[in-house]
Design a protein around this motif. Structure first.
Motif, PDB file in Angstrom:
ATOM      1  N   LEU A  22       0.837  -1.202   0.000  1.00  0.00           N
ATOM      2  CA  LEU A  22       0.000   0.000   0.000  1.00  0.00           C
ATOM      3  C   LEU A  22       0.871   1.250   0.000  1.00  0.00           C
ATOM      4  N   ILE A  23       1.891   1.269   0.837  1.00  0.00           N
ATOM      5  CA  ILE A  23       2.801   2.415   0.882  1.00  0.00           C
ATOM      6  C   ILE A  23       3.470   2.616  -0.472  1.00  0.00           C
ATOM      7  N   ARG A  24       3.943   1.543  -1.066  1.00  0.00           N
ATOM      8  CA  ARG A  24       4.603   1.634  -2.378  1.00  0.00           C
ATOM      9  C   ARG A  24       3.662   2.252  -3.409  1.00  0.00           C
ATOM     10  N   ARG A  25       2.435   1.751  -3.458  1.00  0.00           N
ATOM     11  CA  ARG A  25       1.456   2.258  -4.429  1.00  0.00           C
ATOM     12  C   ARG A  25       1.087   3.712  -4.147  1.00  0.00           C
ATOM     13  N   THR A  26       0.921   4.039  -2.879  1.00  0.00           N
ATOM     14  CA  THR A  26       0.525   5.398  -2.509  1.00  0.00           C
ATOM     15  C   THR A  26       1.593   6.407  -2.894  1.00  0.00           C
ATOM     16  N   LEU A  27       2.844   6.106  -2.635  1.00  0.00           N
ATOM     17  CA  LEU A  27       3.913   7.056  -2.930  1.00  0.00           C
ATOM     18  C   LEU A  27       4.040   7.348  -4.426  1.00  0.00           C
ATOM     19  N   ILE A  33      -0.625  12.280 -10.086  1.00  0.00           N
ATOM     20  CA  ILE A  33      -1.723  13.218  -9.868  1.00  0.00           C
ATOM     21  C   ILE A  33      -1.177  14.637  -9.772  1.00  0.00           C
ATOM     22  N   PRO A  34      -1.626  15.512 -10.656  1.00  0.00           N
ATOM     23  CA  PRO A  34      -1.159  16.905 -10.620  1.00  0.00           C
ATOM     24  C   PRO A  34      -1.549  17.600  -9.312  1.00  0.00           C
ATOM     25  N   GLY A  35      -0.684  18.483  -8.854  1.00  0.00           N
ATOM     26  CA  GLY A  35      -0.983  19.292  -7.684  1.00  0.00           C
ATOM     27  C   GLY A  35      -0.447  18.759  -6.377  1.00  0.00           C
ATOM     28  N   ILE A  36       0.125  17.542  -6.394  1.00  0.00           N
ATOM     29  CA  ILE A  36       0.721  16.998  -5.175  1.00  0.00           C
ATOM     30  C   ILE A  36       2.137  17.561  -5.042  1.00  0.00           C
ATOM     31  N   VAL A  37       2.393  18.226  -3.914  1.00  0.00           N
ATOM     32  CA  VAL A  37       3.711  18.776  -3.628  1.00  0.00           C
ATOM     33  C   VAL A  37       4.571  17.737  -2.926  1.00  0.00           C
ATOM     34  N   ASP A  38       3.962  17.009  -1.975  1.00  0.00           N
ATOM     35  CA  ASP A  38       4.692  15.998  -1.213  1.00  0.00           C
ATOM     36  C   ASP A  38       3.702  14.957  -0.726  1.00  0.00           C
ATOM     37  N   GLY A  55      -0.265   6.126   8.988  1.00  0.00           N
ATOM     38  CA  GLY A  55      -0.541   7.531   8.726  1.00  0.00           C
ATOM     39  C   GLY A  55      -0.134   7.909   7.316  1.00  0.00           C
ATOM     40  N   LEU A  56      -0.845   8.877   6.769  1.00  0.00           N
ATOM     41  CA  LEU A  56      -0.569   9.394   5.427  1.00  0.00           C
ATOM     42  C   LEU A  56      -0.698  10.913   5.473  1.00  0.00           C
ATOM     43  N   THR A  57       0.258  11.604   4.876  1.00  0.00           N
ATOM     44  CA  THR A  57       0.130  13.042   4.678  1.00  0.00           C
ATOM     45  C   THR A  57       0.370  13.346   3.204  1.00  0.00           C
ATOM     46  N   VAL A  58      -0.482  14.202   2.668  1.00  0.00           N
ATOM     47  CA  VAL A  58      -0.317  14.658   1.286  1.00  0.00           C
ATOM     48  C   VAL A  58      -0.425  16.174   1.313  1.00  0.00           C
ATOM     49  N   ARG A  59       0.537  16.834   0.734  1.00  0.00           N
ATOM     50  CA  ARG A  59       0.517  18.289   0.638  1.00  0.00           C
ATOM     51  C   ARG A  59       0.183  18.658  -0.808  1.00  0.00           C
ATOM     52  N   PHE A  60      -0.841  19.515  -0.936  1.00  0.00           N
ATOM     53  CA  PHE A  60      -1.317  19.939  -2.248  1.00  0.00           C
ATOM     54  C   PHE A  60      -1.052  21.419  -2.474  1.00  0.00           C
ATOM     55  N   VAL A  61      -0.956  21.801  -3.719  1.00  0.00           N
ATOM     56  CA  VAL A  61      -0.757  23.193  -4.108  1.00  0.00           C
ATOM     57  C   VAL A  61      -1.931  24.047  -3.623  1.00  0.00           C
ATOM     58  N   ASP A  62      -3.164  23.526  -3.796  1.00  0.00           N
ATOM     59  CA  ASP A  62      -4.348  24.300  -3.453  1.00  0.00           C
ATOM     60  C   ASP A  62      -5.548  23.365  -3.263  1.00  0.00           C
ATOM     61  N   ARG A  63      -6.687  23.941  -2.910  1.00  0.00           N
ATOM     62  CA  ARG A  63      -7.900  23.151  -2.672  1.00  0.00           C
ATOM     63  C   ARG A  63      -8.385  22.438  -3.932  1.00  0.00           C
ATOM     64  N   THR A  64      -8.225  23.068  -5.067  1.00  0.00           N
ATOM     65  CA  THR A  64      -8.637  22.437  -6.322  1.00  0.00           C
ATOM     66  C   THR A  64      -7.860  21.143  -6.539  1.00  0.00           C
ATOM     67  N   SER A  65      -6.577  21.146  -6.242  1.00  0.00           N
ATOM     68  CA  SER A  65      -5.761  19.928  -6.380  1.00  0.00           C
ATOM     69  C   SER A  65      -6.268  18.836  -5.447  1.00  0.00           C
ATOM     70  N   GLY A  70      -9.280  13.015  -5.016  1.00  0.00           N
ATOM     71  CA  GLY A  70     -10.210  11.940  -4.646  1.00  0.00           C
ATOM     72  C   GLY A  70     -10.720  11.123  -5.818  1.00  0.00           C
ATOM     73  N   PRO A  71     -11.287  11.767  -6.839  1.00  0.00           N
ATOM     74  CA  PRO A  71     -11.838  11.001  -7.960  1.00  0.00           C
ATOM     75  C   PRO A  71     -10.812  10.576  -9.018  1.00  0.00           C
ATOM     76  N   HIS A  72      -9.572  11.011  -8.878  1.00  0.00           N
ATOM     77  CA  HIS A  72      -8.556  10.670  -9.884  1.00  0.00           C
ATOM     78  C   HIS A  72      -8.426   9.146  -9.982  1.00  0.00           C
ATOM     79  N   PRO A  73      -8.356   8.593 -11.202  1.00  0.00           N
ATOM     80  CA  PRO A  73      -8.272   7.135 -11.371  1.00  0.00           C
ATOM     81  C   PRO A  73      -7.113   6.478 -10.614  1.00  0.00           C
ATOM     82  N   ALA A  74      -5.960   7.129 -10.549  1.00  0.00           N
ATOM     83  CA  ALA A  74      -4.819   6.542  -9.828  1.00  0.00           C
ATOM     84  C   ALA A  74      -5.119   6.450  -8.334  1.00  0.00           C
ATOM     85  N   HIS A  75      -5.765   7.457  -7.773  1.00  0.00           N
ATOM     86  CA  HIS A  75      -6.147   7.420  -6.358  1.00  0.00           C
ATOM     87  C   HIS A  75      -7.219   6.360  -6.135  1.00  0.00           C
TER      88      HIS A  75
END
Length: 99
Positions: A22-27, A33-38, A55-65, A70-75
């Motif tokens: 799961l970690i491998r796939r998530t990273l 996915i566009p907009g992921i900073v980290d 635990g999981l943390t994802v940092r995004f550029v903005d709310r739109t990202s 969520g609905p992105h096929p890779a996610h």
């Protein structure tokens, strides 16, 4: 910038190998996915976790990202795998980082 925090609780039958997969796939989502900073994910070692295993943390550029994440096929593929390996519960927190 937006911080997305997820705590995951798995069933007793979820293996360490499945968690590592799961970690491998998530990273890999950072490149998909566009907009992921980290993005960071790991197995919880705290004794104060109330049973949450990871635990999981994802940092995004903005709310739109974040909204597009969520609905992105890779996610959705990662989320399907998460359910397949025995997700029991999750807590999600999203907040704007004040710089």
């Amino acid at each position: 910038m937006i911080e997305h925090i997820v705590l995951l609780k798995f069933s007793q039958v979820t293996t360490e190998e499945q968690k590592e997969e799961l970690i491998r796939r998530t990273l890999l989502l950072k490149n998909a996915i566009p907009g992921i900073v980290d993005i960071q994910q790991g197995v919880n070692f705290s004794t104060r976790s109330q049973g949450f295993d990871m635990g999981l943390t994802v940092r995004f550029v903005d709310r739109t990202s974040l909204e597009n994440y969520g609905p992105h096929p890779a996610h959705q593929e990662v989320f399907s795998y998460l359910q397949e390996i025995g997700l029991k519960d999750s807590i999600i927190v999203d907040f704007e980082i004040k710089l």
